[in-house]
Write a protein that holds these residues in place. Structure first.
Motif, PDB file in Angstrom:
ATOM      1  N   LEU A  14       0.861  -1.180   0.000  1.00 13.33           N
ATOM      2  CA  LEU A  14       0.000   0.000   0.000  1.00 13.33           C
ATOM      3  C   LEU A  14       0.897   1.230   0.000  1.00 13.33           C
ATOM      4  CD1 LEU A  14      -2.521  -1.238   2.680  1.00 13.33           C
ATOM      5  CD2 LEU A  14      -2.904  -1.123   0.223  1.00 13.33           C
ATOM      6  N   PRO A  15       0.999   1.916  -1.118  1.00  9.68           N
ATOM      7  CA  PRO A  15       1.902   3.065  -1.217  1.00  9.68           C
ATOM      8  C   PRO A  15       1.608   4.128  -0.171  1.00  9.68           C
ATOM      9  CG  PRO A  15       0.965   2.505  -3.362  1.00  9.68           C
ATOM     10  CD  PRO A  15       0.259   1.679  -2.343  1.00  9.68           C
ATOM     11  N   GLN A  16       2.696   4.743   0.339  1.00  8.81           N
ATOM     12  CA  GLN A  16       2.568   5.766   1.371  1.00  8.81           C
ATOM     13  C   GLN A  16       1.821   6.996   0.866  1.00  8.81           C
ATOM     14  OE1 GLN A  16       3.461   6.178   4.595  1.00  8.81           O
ATOM     15  NE2 GLN A  16       4.047   4.052   4.758  1.00  8.81           N
ATOM     16  N   GLN A  17       2.175   7.503  -0.288  1.00 12.51           N
ATOM     17  CA  GLN A  17       1.590   8.756  -0.751  1.00 12.51           C
ATOM     18  C   GLN A  17       0.748   8.597  -2.017  1.00 12.51           C
ATOM     19  OE1 GLN A  17       1.513  11.684   0.774  1.00 12.51           O
ATOM     20  NE2 GLN A  17       2.626  10.820   2.494  1.00 12.51           N
ATOM     21  N   PHE A  18       1.370   8.146  -3.085  1.00 12.11           N
ATOM     22  CA  PHE A  18       0.666   8.166  -4.365  1.00 12.11           C
ATOM     23  C   PHE A  18       0.697   6.804  -5.035  1.00 12.11           C
ATOM     24  CE2 PHE A  18       2.129  12.567  -3.879  1.00 12.11           C
ATOM     25  CZ  PHE A  18       0.927  13.222  -4.015  1.00 12.11           C
ATOM     26  N   SER A  19      -0.341   6.561  -5.806  1.00 14.36           N
ATOM     27  CA  SER A  19      -0.431   5.367  -6.623  1.00 14.36           C
ATOM     28  C   SER A  19      -0.943   5.806  -7.986  1.00 14.36           C
ATOM     29  CB  SER A  19      -1.406   4.368  -5.982  1.00 14.36           C
ATOM     30  OG  SER A  19      -1.647   3.300  -6.862  1.00 14.36           O
ATOM     31  N   ASN A  20      -0.532   5.121  -9.038  1.00 19.52           N
ATOM     32  CA  ASN A  20      -1.019   5.444 -10.374  1.00 19.52           C
ATOM     33  C   ASN A  20      -2.404   4.850 -10.617  1.00 19.52           C
ATOM     34  OD1 ASN A  20       1.212   6.950 -11.185  1.00 19.52           O
ATOM     35  ND2 ASN A  20       2.352   5.088 -11.649  1.00 19.52           N
ATOM     36  N   THR A  21      -2.785   3.875  -9.829  1.00 21.34           N
ATOM     37  CA  THR A  21      -4.097   3.255  -9.983  1.00 21.34           C
ATOM     38  C   THR A  21      -4.874   3.370  -8.682  1.00 21.34           C
ATOM     39  OG1 THR A  21      -3.257   1.105  -9.311  1.00 21.34           O
ATOM     40  CG2 THR A  21      -3.239   1.585 -11.671  1.00 21.34           C
ATOM     41  N   ASN A  22      -6.183   3.363  -8.793  1.00 21.81           N
ATOM     42  CA  ASN A  22      -7.032   3.418  -7.616  1.00 21.81           C
ATOM     43  C   ASN A  22      -7.019   2.048  -6.935  1.00 21.81           C
ATOM     44  OD1 ASN A  22      -8.838   4.168  -5.687  1.00 21.81           O
ATOM     45  ND2 ASN A  22     -10.616   4.210  -7.050  1.00 21.81           N
ATOM     46  N   ILE A  71     -10.505   0.702  14.664  1.00 18.97           N
ATOM     47  CA  ILE A  71     -10.850   0.402  13.278  1.00 18.97           C
ATOM     48  C   ILE A  71     -10.082   1.394  12.407  1.00 18.97           C
ATOM     49  CG2 ILE A  71     -12.707   0.314  11.578  1.00 18.97           C
ATOM     50  CD1 ILE A  71     -14.613  -0.166  14.015  1.00 18.97           C
ATOM     51  N   PHE A  72      -9.354   0.865  11.433  1.00 16.55           N
ATOM     52  CA  PHE A  72      -8.568   1.683  10.516  1.00 16.55           C
ATOM     53  C   PHE A  72      -9.161   1.538   9.122  1.00 16.55           C
ATOM     54  CE2 PHE A  72      -5.876   0.252  13.935  1.00 16.55           C
ATOM     55  CZ  PHE A  72      -5.256   1.424  14.343  1.00 16.55           C
ATOM     56  N   LYS A  73      -9.365   2.668   8.460  1.00 22.02           N
ATOM     57  CA  LYS A  73      -9.909   2.664   7.106  1.00 22.02           C
ATOM     58  C   LYS A  73      -8.909   3.361   6.191  1.00 22.02           C
ATOM     59  CE  LYS A  73     -14.208   3.444   4.693  1.00 22.02           C
ATOM     60  NZ  LYS A  73     -15.579   3.940   4.815  1.00 22.02           N
ATOM     61  N   LEU A  74      -8.457   2.658   5.182  1.00 24.34           N
ATOM     62  CA  LEU A  74      -7.448   3.164   4.253  1.00 24.34           C
ATOM     63  C   LEU A  74      -8.061   3.218   2.857  1.00 24.34           C
ATOM     64  CD1 LEU A  74      -4.290   3.693   4.011  1.00 24.34           C
ATOM     65  CD2 LEU A  74      -4.202   1.342   3.208  1.00 24.34           C
ATOM     66  N   ARG A  75      -8.012   4.392   2.254  1.00 21.89           N
ATOM     67  CA  ARG A  75      -8.532   4.528   0.887  1.00 21.89           C
ATOM     68  C   ARG A  75      -7.694   5.531   0.124  1.00 21.89           C
ATOM     69  NH1 ARG A  75     -13.905   8.016   0.547  1.00 21.89           N
ATOM     70  NH2 ARG A  75     -13.048   9.926   1.374  1.00 21.89           N
ATOM     71  N   TYR A  76      -7.871   5.555  -1.181  1.00 18.77           N
ATOM     72  CA  TYR A  76      -7.118   6.449  -2.047  1.00 18.77           C
ATOM     73  C   TYR A  76      -8.076   7.377  -2.771  1.00 18.77           C
ATOM     74  CZ  TYR A  76      -2.969   3.725  -1.176  1.00 18.77           C
ATOM     75  OH  TYR A  76      -1.904   3.114  -0.565  1.00 18.77           O
ATOM     76  N   GLU A  77      -7.788   8.672  -2.686  1.00 23.19           N
ATOM     77  CA  GLU A  77      -8.578   9.704  -3.356  1.00 23.19           C
ATOM     78  C   GLU A  77      -7.762  10.287  -4.503  1.00 23.19           C
ATOM     79  OE1 GLU A  77     -11.689  11.189  -2.894  1.00 23.19           O
ATOM     80  OE2 GLU A  77     -12.147   9.556  -1.502  1.00 23.19           O
ATOM     81  N   GLU A  85      -4.064   9.585  -3.915  1.00 23.16           N
ATOM     82  CA  GLU A  85      -3.371   9.884  -2.670  1.00 23.16           C
ATOM     83  C   GLU A  85      -4.023   9.111  -1.523  1.00 23.16           C
ATOM     84  OE1 GLU A  85      -1.940  13.826  -0.194  1.00 23.16           O
ATOM     85  OE2 GLU A  85      -3.001  14.061  -2.085  1.00 23.16           O
ATOM     86  N   ARG A  86      -3.170   8.539  -0.667  1.00 19.79           N
ATOM     87  CA  ARG A  86      -3.676   7.717   0.435  1.00 19.79           C
ATOM     88  C   ARG A  86      -4.294   8.585   1.531  1.00 19.79           C
ATOM     89  NH1 ARG A  86       0.047   3.637   3.790  1.00 19.79           N
ATOM     90  NH2 ARG A  86       0.533   5.479   5.002  1.00 19.79           N
TER      91      ARG A  86
END
Length: 174
Positions: A14-22, A71-77, A85-86
């Motif tokens: 799970l990338p810290q900052q940015f990912s090219n894909t959702n 409860i931890f929720k991780l998503r990318y916007e 961005e995470r």
């Protein structure tokens, strides 16, 4: 016979900052023993004998021990530069016991006129609290009892009498 060392391992990146894909939203939870520092900025005491109800705003500090579920929720916007961005959100729920020191107003009205002067008395406070955490903000409600720690404890009208409600603000120590 299968041993734990021979089972295949999977890794989730799970990338810290940015990912090219959702990436999909991920939710995880953790149950732990909780150690916190609580402050009780106010307490509501119900009326006792000849004493009216009291709204005590003396500062109180306590150590809290309880059980916690996080409860931890991780998503990318998607950001303006079209990268994902995470974003991490954390929610916690805890309940447990606390003990500590606080203050109370001592005067003729809180002692049924057994003392003729006024001062701030030190109390040993203890009780039960329920806490909710949202990211770094922690707030809760508490119930408890106080014991005045000086020679006027026998006259204090709220000695060992339950107070019904206090606001609890916390700092997670573990």
């Amino acid at each position: 016979m299968v041993t734990l060392n021979s089972l295949p391992k999977s890794t989730l990146s799970l990338p810290q900052q940015f990912s090219n894909t959702n990436l999909d939203t991920r939710t995880s939870n953790k149950t732990t023993f909780d150690i916190d520092f609580l402050t009780l900025p106010f307490k509501y005491r119900p009326a006792q004998q000849n004493l009216p109800k009291q709204f005590n705003t003396m500062l109180n500090g306590a150590v809290y021990l309880g059980f916690r579920n996080d409860i931890f929720k991780l998503r990318y916007e998607k950001s303006p530069v079209r990268k994902f961005e995470r974003e991490t959100n954390h929610y916690g729920f805890s309940y447990g016991l606390f003990t500590g020191l606080g203050g109370t107003v001592m005067n003729p009205s809180t002692t049924n006129s057994h003392i003729a002067y006024e001062y701030d008395g030190v109390v040993w406070t203890k009780g039960f609290a329920g806490i909710i955490a949202v990211n770094n903000f922690t707030v809760g409600l508490a119930l408890g009892k106080d014991n005045l720690l000086d020679h006027n404890h026998k006259w204090w009208g709220f000695q060992q009498k339950p107070w019904w409600l206090a606001l609890a603000l916390g700092l997670n120590l573990n």
